[in-house]
Scaffold this motif. Structure first.
Motif, PDB file in Angstrom:
ATOM      1  N   PRO A 185       0.815  -1.228   0.000  1.00 11.02           N
ATOM      2  CA  PRO A 185       0.000   0.000   0.000  1.00 11.02           C
ATOM      3  C   PRO A 185       0.843   1.270   0.000  1.00 11.02           C
ATOM      4  O   PRO A 185       0.337   2.347  -0.330  1.00 11.02           O
ATOM      5  CB  PRO A 185      -0.821  -0.129   1.291  1.00 11.02           C
ATOM      6  CG  PRO A 185      -0.043  -1.066   2.155  1.00 11.02           C
ATOM      7  CD  PRO A 185       0.639  -2.024   1.223  1.00 11.02           C
ATOM      8  N   ASP A 186       2.108   1.168   0.361  1.00  9.49           N
ATOM      9  CA  ASP A 186       2.973   2.345   0.422  1.00  9.49           C
ATOM     10  C   ASP A 186       3.685   2.628  -0.901  1.00  9.49           C
ATOM     11  O   ASP A 186       4.413   3.616  -1.007  1.00  9.49           O
ATOM     12  CB  ASP A 186       4.025   2.171   1.524  1.00  9.49           C
ATOM     13  CG  ASP A 186       3.389   2.019   2.910  1.00  9.49           C
ATOM     14  OD1 ASP A 186       2.352   2.680   3.145  1.00  9.49           O
ATOM     15  OD2 ASP A 186       3.912   1.243   3.721  1.00  9.49           O
ATOM     16  N   LYS A 187       3.480   1.748  -1.896  1.00  9.39           N
ATOM     17  CA  LYS A 187       4.153   1.939  -3.175  1.00  9.39           C
ATOM     18  C   LYS A 187       3.140   1.800  -4.310  1.00  9.39           C
ATOM     19  O   LYS A 187       2.477   0.776  -4.426  1.00  9.39           O
ATOM     20  CB  LYS A 187       5.276   0.912  -3.352  1.00  9.39           C
ATOM     21  CG  LYS A 187       6.390   1.043  -2.321  1.00  9.39           C
ATOM     22  CD  LYS A 187       7.538   0.095  -2.606  1.00  9.39           C
ATOM     23  CE  LYS A 187       8.660   0.295  -1.589  1.00  9.39           C
ATOM     24  NZ  LYS A 187       9.836  -0.545  -1.885  1.00  9.39           N
ATOM     25  N   GLU A 199       5.562  -7.070  -2.041  1.00  6.55           N
ATOM     26  CA  GLU A 199       6.550  -6.242  -1.352  1.00  6.55           C
ATOM     27  C   GLU A 199       6.883  -4.951  -2.091  1.00  6.55           C
ATOM     28  O   GLU A 199       7.160  -3.929  -1.462  1.00  6.55           O
ATOM     29  CB  GLU A 199       7.837  -7.050  -1.126  1.00  6.55           C
ATOM     30  CG  GLU A 199       7.629  -8.251  -0.209  1.00  6.55           C
ATOM     31  CD  GLU A 199       8.904  -9.040   0.020  1.00  6.55           C
ATOM     32  OE1 GLU A 199      10.000  -8.458  -0.141  1.00  6.55           O
ATOM     33  OE2 GLU A 199       8.808 -10.239   0.352  1.00  6.55           O
ATOM     34  N   GLN A 200       6.866  -5.005  -3.434  1.00  9.25           N
ATOM     35  CA  GLN A 200       7.356  -3.855  -4.191  1.00  9.25           C
ATOM     36  C   GLN A 200       6.327  -3.266  -5.162  1.00  9.25           C
ATOM     37  O   GLN A 200       6.626  -2.275  -5.829  1.00  9.25           O
ATOM     38  CB  GLN A 200       8.604  -4.258  -4.984  1.00  9.25           C
ATOM     39  CG  GLN A 200       9.781  -4.678  -4.114  1.00  9.25           C
ATOM     40  CD  GLN A 200      10.346  -3.535  -3.302  1.00  9.25           C
ATOM     41  OE1 GLN A 200      10.179  -2.372  -3.652  1.00  9.25           O
ATOM     42  NE2 GLN A 200      11.007  -3.848  -2.192  1.00  9.25           N
TER      43      GLN A 200
END
Length: 445
Positions: A65-67, A395-396
């Motif tokens: 969610p942060d990327k 993850e990414q």
């Protein structure tokens, strides 16, 4: 009276019921169906499977969610908006609409003028074409479907490149046609393993599919290599289905001769379309070009293609109306800009991923893709390449997928996103990379 009486007598003996309708006697249908609902999908539907879509759709993908998500897997050059088609292409469509001439049905094989335009555009002295050699289709995918359908019967087999475009298998298996995969060699820039190809041919082989330039590899065969493929086909009298949707999308310094231009005796059905080179995949216009060396296909294959085209009147008439102008008036500068961008992005991706431990990218020579090998022995956290890809997304927020122990990257994304994606892939690999024991000893020394 004896004759009719005997006739009715026999009717009653075999238990056939008759009914009178307006004074005429008709046999009545017996109740042979089960009196309950039982509707099942056809064998074709049950046998239809897009293996890539099945895996991708089955993935449990939860991006970080942060990327922001960067999708490097979609072979659609329009997704990010950074590769618009040329204004001349758009104007051709506007003119076709404004003319009001192309709102009705076209012949099933396409308008004569439009087929003539394709023939003129691709004809060369080594492989001349007339309008009778061109059939317009709903995208290159339908062209491939028609070509396989006209050449193959259930129980036949076709030879398909591996790695290769998944649609070939999807179409063939649904028709009861066996798919035999011939290897491409990453260490030789994805050239065909000619010995392996030839070993697969038998009496049931109905065609060899050759994809050049390649999806998913981004490779471009040399003239000499195409000639070697043709020699194999010639020795065994097997026609070629040439998927050339990426025709002329090659980087400077490379050439991409058509398979047909190099063939003296092997008949070829060459499939292409507007989707990639003109950056309009949604317009759904493709074509089959029939190169009938020594009249081997004859009238039957041509008539078969016409009959198959009549099942669905596929190619959009508006785009057909614009086709002559699109082919003749698109400036060379548009093609050059597209190729320049794809080459630059490929170089960025290749150079950045070449220094990532556990990865082995293969530099492409054309098309829109780059393949990256995964040294799975260095990533024990993952069961296989699919697991690797799922975790890369988790993850990414980078998604790239295609082939066992490789992943395909689409190089049409904007440059800044390509740089960002490569950085995320590096971070991911450094997190999970584990040197083998021998590597560890080497590092200690």
């Amino acid at each position: 009276m004896d004759g009719p009486l005997l006739h009715f007598s026999n009717i009653f003996k075999i238990g056939v019921h008759h009914v009178h309708v307006n004074g005429t006697l008709y046999p009545a249908k017996t109740k042979s169906r089960k009196q309950c609902w039982e509707v099942k999908p056809s064998h074709m539907a049950q046998n239809t499977l897009n293996p890539i879509r099945a895996i991708v759709d089955g993935m449990k993908l939860t991006p970080n969610p942060d990327k922001p998500m960067i999708a490097l897997s979609i072979g659609d050059p329009t997704v990010f908006g950074n590769l618009p088609t040329d204004e001349a292409v758009l104007q051709a469509m506007k003119d076709a609409i404004d003319s009001h001439k192309f709102n009705g049905y076209a012949p099933s094989v396409g308008y004569l003028q439009s087929r003539q335009a394709v023939a003129n555009f691709y004809s060369c002295p080594e492989a001349p074409l007339g309008p009778e050699d061109v059939i317009l289709t709903s995208g290159c995918s339908q062209a491939i479907d028609l070509a396989i359908s006209v050449l193959c019967n259930p129980g036949d087999n076709i030879l398909v490149p591996c790695p290769g475009f998944s649609l070939y298998k999807t179409l063939a298996v649904s028709m009861g046609i066996q798919v035999k995969l011939y290897n491409l060699l990453p260490e030789k820039s994805w050239d065909v393993d000619l010995q392996h190809l030839e070993s697969l041919i038998d009496e049931k082989t109905s065609c060899i599919i050759v994809t050049n330039p390649s999806n998913p590899c981004g490779s471009v065969f040399t003239k000499e290599h195409i000639q070697k493929i043709l020699k194999v086909a010639s020795r065994h009298c097997v026609p070629i289905l040439a998927d050339e949707i990426y025709s002329d999308m090659v980087f400077p310094g490379c050439s991409s001769p058509s398979v047909a231009s190099l063939s003296s005796d092997v008949p070829i059905l060459a499939c292409g379309g507007l989707a990639k080179r003109w950056l309009v995949p949604g317009w759904r216009l493709g074509w089959i070009m029939i190169h009938d060396r020594n009249d081997i296909f004859g009238s039957e294959i041509r008539q078969g293609l016409v009959k198959l085209s009549q099942r669905i009147l596929g190619a959009c008439t508006i785009v057909q109306g614009a086709l002559e102008s699109i082919l003749n008036n698109t400036p060379q500068s548009f093609y050059s800009r597209t190729i320049s961008f794809l080459k630059s992005n490929s170089e960025i991706c290749f150079n950045k991923l070449s220094t990532v431990p556990g990865l082995n990218p293969v530099m492409p020579s054309g098309a829109m893709y780059l393949m990256v090998g995964i040294g799975m022995e260095h990533f024990p956290d993952f069961k296989n390449d699919v697991d690797f890809t799922e975790r890369l997304v988790t993850e990414q927020s980078v998604f790239a997928f295609e082939y066992p122990n490789y992943f395909r990257i689409v190089v049409t994304v904007p440059e800044e996103q390509m740089v960002e994606a490569c950085g995320r892939i590096r971070e991911f690999c450094l997190t999970h990379y584990r040197p083998r024991s021998r590597d560890s000893n080497d590092l200690d020394q």
